[in-house]
Design a protein around this motif. Sequence first.
Motif, mmCIF file in Angstrom:
data_model
loop_
_atom_site.group_PDB
_atom_site.id
_atom_site.type_symbol
_atom_site.label_atom_id
_atom_site.label_comp_id
_atom_site.label_asym_id
_atom_site.label_seq_id
_atom_site.Cartn_x
_atom_site.Cartn_y
_atom_site.Cartn_z
ATOM 1 N N ASP A 2 0.831 -1.188 0.000
ATOM 2 C CA ASP A 2 0.000 0.000 0.000
ATOM 3 C C ASP A 2 0.868 1.242 0.000
ATOM 4 O O ASP A 2 1.913 1.307 0.643
ATOM 5 N N TYR A 3 0.422 2.241 -0.718
ATOM 6 C CA TYR A 3 1.170 3.487 -0.817
ATOM 7 C C TYR A 3 0.364 4.610 -0.188
ATOM 8 O O TYR A 3 -0.819 4.761 -0.473
ATOM 9 N N LYS A 4 0.997 5.384 0.680
ATOM 10 C CA LYS A 4 0.347 6.521 1.311
ATOM 11 C C LYS A 4 0.937 7.810 0.758
ATOM 12 O O LYS A 4 2.145 7.973 0.704
ATOM 13 N N LYS A 5 0.055 8.717 0.379
ATOM 14 C CA LYS A 5 0.504 10.004 -0.114
ATOM 15 C C LYS A 5 1.070 10.830 1.036
ATOM 16 O O LYS A 5 0.593 10.762 2.158
ATOM 17 N N PHE A 6 2.113 11.618 0.770
ATOM 18 C CA PHE A 6 2.702 12.471 1.787
ATOM 19 C C PHE A 6 3.215 13.744 1.136
ATOM 20 O O PHE A 6 3.232 13.877 -0.092
ATOM 21 N N LYS A 7 3.640 14.670 1.977
ATOM 22 C CA LYS A 7 4.122 15.960 1.495
ATOM 23 C C LYS A 7 5.587 16.137 1.858
ATOM 24 O O LYS A 7 6.016 15.781 2.952
ATOM 25 N N VAL A 8 6.343 16.719 0.926
ATOM 26 C CA VAL A 8 7.748 17.040 1.138
ATOM 27 C C VAL A 8 7.911 18.548 0.997
ATOM 28 O O VAL A 8 7.475 19.134 0.007
ATOM 29 N N ALA A 9 8.540 19.161 2.008
ATOM 30 C CA ALA A 9 8.783 20.604 1.979
ATOM 31 C C ALA A 9 10.273 20.881 1.906
ATOM 32 O O ALA A 9 11.064 20.257 2.619
ATOM 33 N N PHE A 10 10.658 21.828 1.060
ATOM 34 C CA PHE A 10 12.059 22.198 0.868
ATOM 35 C C PHE A 10 12.266 23.638 1.331
ATOM 36 O O PHE A 10 11.713 24.569 0.725
ATOM 37 N N VAL A 11 13.039 23.827 2.395
ATOM 38 C CA VAL A 11 13.362 25.161 2.898
ATOM 39 C C VAL A 11 14.704 25.583 2.307
ATOM 40 O O VAL A 11 15.694 24.858 2.410
ATOM 41 N N GLY A 12 14.729 26.750 1.684
ATOM 42 C CA GLY A 12 15.921 27.159 0.941
ATOM 43 C C GLY A 12 15.884 26.630 -0.473
ATOM 44 O O GLY A 12 16.923 26.378 -1.088
ATOM 45 N N ALA A 13 14.680 26.487 -1.006
ATOM 46 C CA ALA A 13 14.501 25.864 -2.325
ATOM 47 C C ALA A 13 14.977 26.739 -3.471
ATOM 48 O O ALA A 13 14.987 26.291 -4.620
ATOM 49 N N GLY A 14 15.384 27.979 -3.181
ATOM 50 C CA GLY A 14 15.927 28.823 -4.237
ATOM 51 C C GLY A 14 17.266 28.352 -4.763
ATOM 52 O O GLY A 14 17.770 28.878 -5.757
ATOM 53 N N SER A 15 17.853 27.349 -4.106
ATOM 54 C CA SER A 15 19.074 26.727 -4.611
ATOM 55 C C SER A 15 18.706 25.849 -5.803
ATOM 56 O O SER A 15 18.325 24.685 -5.646
ATOM 57 N N VAL A 16 18.784 26.405 -6.999
ATOM 58 C CA VAL A 16 18.184 25.804 -8.189
ATOM 59 C C VAL A 16 18.703 24.404 -8.469
ATOM 60 O O VAL A 16 17.929 23.446 -8.612
ATOM 61 N N GLU A 17 20.029 24.253 -8.549
ATOM 62 C CA GLU A 17 20.584 22.964 -8.946
ATOM 63 C C GLU A 17 20.275 21.879 -7.920
ATOM 64 O O GLU A 17 19.922 20.743 -8.278
ATOM 65 N N TYR A 18 20.402 22.228 -6.644
ATOM 66 C CA TYR A 18 20.186 21.227 -5.607
ATOM 67 C C TYR A 18 18.715 20.852 -5.508
ATOM 68 O O TYR A 18 18.359 19.677 -5.331
ATOM 69 N N ALA A 19 17.831 21.837 -5.636
ATOM 70 C CA ALA A 19 16.400 21.552 -5.598
ATOM 71 C C ALA A 19 16.018 20.618 -6.747
ATOM 72 O O ALA A 19 15.279 19.643 -6.551
ATOM 73 N N GLU A 20 16.532 20.912 -7.935
ATOM 74 C CA GLU A 20 16.191 20.069 -9.088
ATOM 75 C C GLU A 20 16.715 18.651 -8.894
ATOM 76 O O GLU A 20 16.037 17.667 -9.217
ATOM 77 N N LYS A 21 17.916 18.518 -8.342
ATOM 78 C CA LYS A 21 18.493 17.192 -8.128
ATOM 79 C C LYS A 21 17.653 16.369 -7.150
ATOM 80 O O LYS A 21 17.339 15.199 -7.400
#
Length: 491
Positions: A2-21
Amino acid sequence: MDYKKFKVAFVGAGSVEYAEKLVYDILSVPEFQQIDVAFTDIDEEKLERSTALCQRDIDENGLSIKIQATTDRAEAIKDAKYVFNMAKVGGLKGWECDLMIPLSYGLDQCVGDTLCAGGIMYGQRMIPLVLDICRDMKQYARDDAMFFNVANPLTMTTWAAAKYGKVPAIGMCHGVGIGHRQFASVYHMPVEDIYITCLGVNHMGFYTDVWTTDRETGRHKDLIPGLADAYAAHPKYSEMEKARRDMLDWFGAYNTEQNGHTTDLVPWYRTNPKLLADWVSYVHCFAGETNGYYGMSELEQELSAKNYELRMKSPGLIFDAGKRSHEHASFLMEGMELNRIYRGHINVVNNGSIKNIMDEAIVEVPCYADIHGINVPVYGEMDDAQVEVINRLVTVNKLATDASCTGNVKKLYQAMLLDPLTGAALDPRQIRQMTDEMLVAEEQWLPQFKDGIAQAKMRLEQSKKDGTYFPTDKNYKGGAVRSIPYEMYEE
């Protein structure tokens, strides 16, 4: 399962390359392609650019996910199960203070993001944000939310979240894996045929076990005895890892992390400018040159801004679980959510895992992720000499973390004094004056030291009046200045 939906939050997401990775890695797991994603950053322009780039990838893969982008951190964290800290408080401006003020005293750093004077002050800037994130998590996130820290200085920030923020916190770094891949290169073997155990703290551990298994006989072969000769014969690493090769000779095990980090974290290689050239090279920004990582980061930030429009005009990335990066995050989540057991070197509260390191310390050891969470084995005692190197860093990390979390500025001075390289390079009076100057220069990011900064200003003013101020040289460039453009560096 079974799969449960969840949320992921990124603080400091303006770091483009790292956020995309990180988004690429997580959404490459098919079962995760319906999760909620939130980005937050205090820089609206960077947040907008990073969101647009990552949304382009999501749309290219035909997923229904729409990134929630907001400057309201609490709103981004609301209902999240995983909260990533990837911020860099002070940016390049703060980092410049971390490096250039110590350099004017003759304290020469390569990286300055872990310990030494620069890393200690970086931690003081980062920890107030970390504690704010933890408060938001306890108020707005799910009850079972985890703090996933990928921001330096990793030991201090993870320690602050675990001890003072009182949230389940782990730190993730890819440095141990870099050494693992080096072993494959020097032995001319596939990396999957080499097995490792590395014990210590972030950016300074020792590969206590390196072995391979004969596919025909099943017998194990210890690779540590041949490492010195293998590195000496390697055309790149023989030059790039001079200090680490010396550490291998002294301590009987190769250490993490790369050469420049190593020279920042021990008292032996960067104290004499005339001898520093013996321990560094210029083939990589982490190979030991003065301010090497800062210089490369400046260039990368400039190129990222220039290339952004070109990247947005290109097709989005196609998610592929087999092409994920070496970052731990998606594999840990896969283990905990889907019970696909993962072994990785993670930064966790020690709690007896390494017997001769204090229990509350954040250590980097092999851990296992499954539906029961992050499981940390007991590894016993480390070698006396190896653990002494590590425990010096543990003490400084503890003092620096406690200083920032409590506003106790005296502990900050003690951390500077006891730091291996800072204490070896400078007189105690210079250390106090240097720390005062760094506090004053970085005041805008250090609300926890309001009273201490006021006293630092008075001390500096008085010392200049009465002639006790130690002279500095703001024109000093360091003992290992690069002589080739960064764009020529080998990655």
